[in-house]
Design an enzyme around this catalytic site. Structure first.
Site, PDB file in Angstrom:
ATOM      1  N   SER A   7      26.395 -25.672  34.473  1.00 35.96           N
ATOM      2  CA  SER A   7      26.347 -25.759  33.011  1.00 35.96           C
ATOM      3  C   SER A   7      26.195 -27.212  32.568  1.00 35.96           C
ATOM      4  CB  SER A   7      27.652 -25.190  32.428  1.00 35.96           C
ATOM      5  OG  SER A   7      28.744 -25.967  32.885  1.00 35.96           O
ATOM      6  N   LYS A  11      24.713 -33.464  35.552  1.00 35.49           N
ATOM      7  CA  LYS A  11      24.602 -33.167  36.981  1.00 35.49           C
ATOM      8  C   LYS A  11      23.155 -32.828  37.316  1.00 35.49           C
ATOM      9  CE  LYS A  11      29.026 -30.949  38.232  1.00 35.49           C
ATOM     10  NZ  LYS A  11      29.581 -29.670  38.732  1.00 35.49           N
ATOM     11  N   GLU A  35      35.764 -20.446  37.785  1.00 28.88           N
ATOM     12  CA  GLU A  35      36.135 -21.021  39.076  1.00 28.88           C
ATOM     13  C   GLU A  35      37.557 -20.598  39.425  1.00 28.88           C
ATOM     14  OE1 GLU A  35      35.656 -25.269  38.852  1.00 28.88           O
ATOM     15  OE2 GLU A  35      33.517 -25.077  38.477  1.00 28.88           O
ATOM     16  N   ASP A  64      30.655 -28.546  43.060  1.00 26.47           N
ATOM     17  CA  ASP A  64      31.993 -28.674  42.492  1.00 26.47           C
ATOM     18  C   ASP A  64      32.490 -30.086  42.779  1.00 26.47           C
ATOM     19  OD1 ASP A  64      34.081 -27.214  41.008  1.00 26.47           O
ATOM     20  OD2 ASP A  64      35.304 -27.899  42.685  1.00 26.47           O
ATOM     21  N   SER A  65      32.916 -30.765  41.729  1.00 24.33           N
ATOM     22  CA  SER A  65      33.288 -32.176  41.862  1.00 24.33           C
ATOM     23  C   SER A  65      34.616 -32.448  41.192  1.00 24.33           C
ATOM     24  CB  SER A  65      32.221 -33.062  41.212  1.00 24.33           C
ATOM     25  OG  SER A  65      30.978 -32.879  41.821  1.00 24.33           O
ATOM     26  N   TYR A 141      34.195 -38.930  33.733  1.00 26.01           N
ATOM     27  CA  TYR A 141      35.023 -40.095  34.059  1.00 26.01           C
ATOM     28  C   TYR A 141      34.214 -41.351  34.389  1.00 26.01           C
ATOM     29  CZ  TYR A 141      38.540 -36.417  34.435  1.00 26.01           C
ATOM     30  OH  TYR A 141      39.378 -35.359  34.164  1.00 26.01           O
ATOM     31  N   ARG A 168      28.015 -37.599  44.410  1.00 23.72           N
ATOM     32  CA  ARG A 168      27.039 -36.510  44.248  1.00 23.72           C
ATOM     33  C   ARG A 168      25.786 -36.805  45.066  1.00 23.72           C
ATOM     34  NH1 ARG A 168      27.678 -36.005  39.496  1.00 23.72           N
ATOM     35  NH2 ARG A 168      29.051 -34.237  39.814  1.00 23.72           N
TER      36      ARG A 168
HETATM   37  P1  ITT Z   1      29.632 -26.833  36.439  1.00 26.18           P
HETATM   38  O1  ITT Z   1      29.027 -25.867  35.498  1.00 26.18           O
HETATM   39  O2  ITT Z   1      28.634 -27.359  37.458  1.00 26.18           O
HETATM   40  O3  ITT Z   1      30.911 -26.345  37.096  1.00 26.18           O
HETATM   41  P2  ITT Z   1      31.411 -28.846  35.303  1.00 26.18           P
HETATM   42  O4  ITT Z   1      31.159 -29.990  34.369  1.00 26.18           O
HETATM   43  O5  ITT Z   1      32.462 -27.851  34.923  1.00 26.18           O
HETATM   44  O6  ITT Z   1      30.001 -28.132  35.550  1.00 26.18           O
HETATM   45  P3  ITT Z   1      32.903 -29.616  37.742  1.00 26.18           P
HETATM   46  O7  ITT Z   1      33.901 -28.537  37.563  1.00 26.18           O
HETATM   47  O8  ITT Z   1      32.307 -29.805  39.097  1.00 26.18           O
HETATM   48  O9  ITT Z   1      31.663 -29.428  36.741  1.00 26.18           O
HETATM   49  O10 ITT Z   1      33.429 -31.043  37.324  1.00 26.18           O
HETATM   50  C1  ITT Z   1      34.668 -31.272  36.794  1.00 26.18           C
HETATM   51  C2  ITT Z   1      34.668 -32.456  35.886  1.00 26.18           C
HETATM   52  O11 ITT Z   1      34.745 -33.647  36.671  1.00 26.18           O
HETATM   53  C3  ITT Z   1      33.440 -32.638  35.004  1.00 26.18           C
HETATM   54  O12 ITT Z   1      33.512 -31.869  33.843  1.00 26.18           O
HETATM   55  C4  ITT Z   1      33.512 -34.131  34.701  1.00 26.18           C
HETATM   56  O13 ITT Z   1      34.406 -34.371  33.662  1.00 26.18           O
HETATM   57  C5  ITT Z   1      34.073 -34.691  36.010  1.00 26.18           C
HETATM   58  N1  ITT Z   1      32.984 -35.190  36.869  1.00 26.18           N
HETATM   59  C6  ITT Z   1      32.350 -34.529  37.878  1.00 26.18           C
HETATM   60  N2  ITT Z   1      31.397 -35.308  38.414  1.00 26.18           N
HETATM   61  C7  ITT Z   1      31.436 -36.480  37.746  1.00 26.18           C
HETATM   62  C8  ITT Z   1      30.696 -37.681  37.797  1.00 26.18           C
HETATM   63  O14 ITT Z   1      29.695 -37.838  38.656  1.00 26.18           O
HETATM   64  N3  ITT Z   1      31.003 -38.651  36.940  1.00 26.18           N
HETATM   65  C9  ITT Z   1      32.005 -38.512  36.056  1.00 26.18           C
HETATM   66  N4  ITT Z   1      32.739 -37.423  35.916  1.00 26.18           N
HETATM   67  C10 ITT Z   1      32.458 -36.402  36.754  1.00 26.18           C
END
Ligand code: ITT
Length: 187
Positions: A7, A11, A35, A64-65, A141, A168
């Site tokens: 979403s 990314k 999730e 997932d991050s 962040y 990533r």
């Molecule tokens: P999905 O639909 O792909 O799940 P999401 O934004 O919910 O999108 P995640 O759960 O993987 O994705 O990420 C959790 C949060 O971590 C995301 O909303 C950001 O606030 C933070 N995050 C992840 N990757 C980041 C990055 O490269 N730089 C800064 N913040 C990041």
């Protein structure tokens, strides 16, 4: 064509730029999925990928991050999304006020479903939490994370510079190397 289910537009932008440097086209499936709650990013990523089978046609992958702060025993970690959208970077800096050990890392776990199996690719970048919000690029962040070897936050870097070193990009380089080695038809 390989599909990226996320979403998160940022990314997708980071990953599609990287994909094109490998000569691989990817399609964006813009979708929010539920999730599981778990302390392991690997398990969350794997579970999300598995349950999308039947919803999205393989081959597809998910990312997932999370941000893990050592002084906070890994928080926000699996709660990264929730913390970012509630207290945000200002709240995080408040929690970190006066905290000396500012070391932290970003983790990305990519899960690829090729139809018959799920493969995972991981990327991790070490760094530290800034003492103020800096920069306006990127997302989440990025304005408070300074990767090791730099004095700039991710949000002070352009996309190419972040992509050269980020969690990533490390995970996705693994994925794209794998795709190039195993699939003669990339598009
Ligand atoms: P999905 O639909 O792909 O799940 P999401 O934004 O919910 O999108 P995640 O759960 O993987 O994705 O990420 C959790 C949060 O971590 C995301 O909303 C950001 O606030 C933070 N995050 C992840 N990757 C980041 C990055 O490269 N730089 C800064 N913040 C990041």
């Amino acid at each position: 064509m390989f599909k990226f289910v996320t979403s998160n537009q940022h990314k997708f932008e980071e990953v599609s730029r990287l994909a094109s440097s490998y000569g691989i086209d990817i399609e964006w499936v813009r979708m929010k999925y539920e999730e599981i709650q778990d302390e392991s990013t690997e398990r969350i990523s794997y579970d999300s990928c598995k349950k999308l089978a039947g919803v999205v046609e393989a081959p597809y992958f998910v990312d997932d991050s999370g941000l893990f702060i050592n002084a906070l025993k890994g928080f926000p970690g699996p709660f990264s999304s929730y913390v970012s959208s509630t207290i945000g970077n200002e709240g995080l800096l408040k929690i970190m006020e006066g905290v000396e050990d500012r070391s932290a890392y970003f983790l990305t776990v990519v899960s690829l479903n090729e139809g018959h199996s799920i493969m995972q690719f991981t990327g991790k970048v070490m760094g530290r939490i800034a003492t103020s919000i800096r920069g306006s690029n990127g997302f989440g962040y990025d304005p408070v994370f300074i990767p090791d070897g730099s004095n700039m936050t991710f949000a002070e870097m352009d996309l190419e510079t972040k992509n050269a070193i980020s969690h990533r990009s490390i995970a996705f380089r693994g994925l794209f190397e794998y795709i190039k080695m195993n699939h003669s038809v990339k598009k």
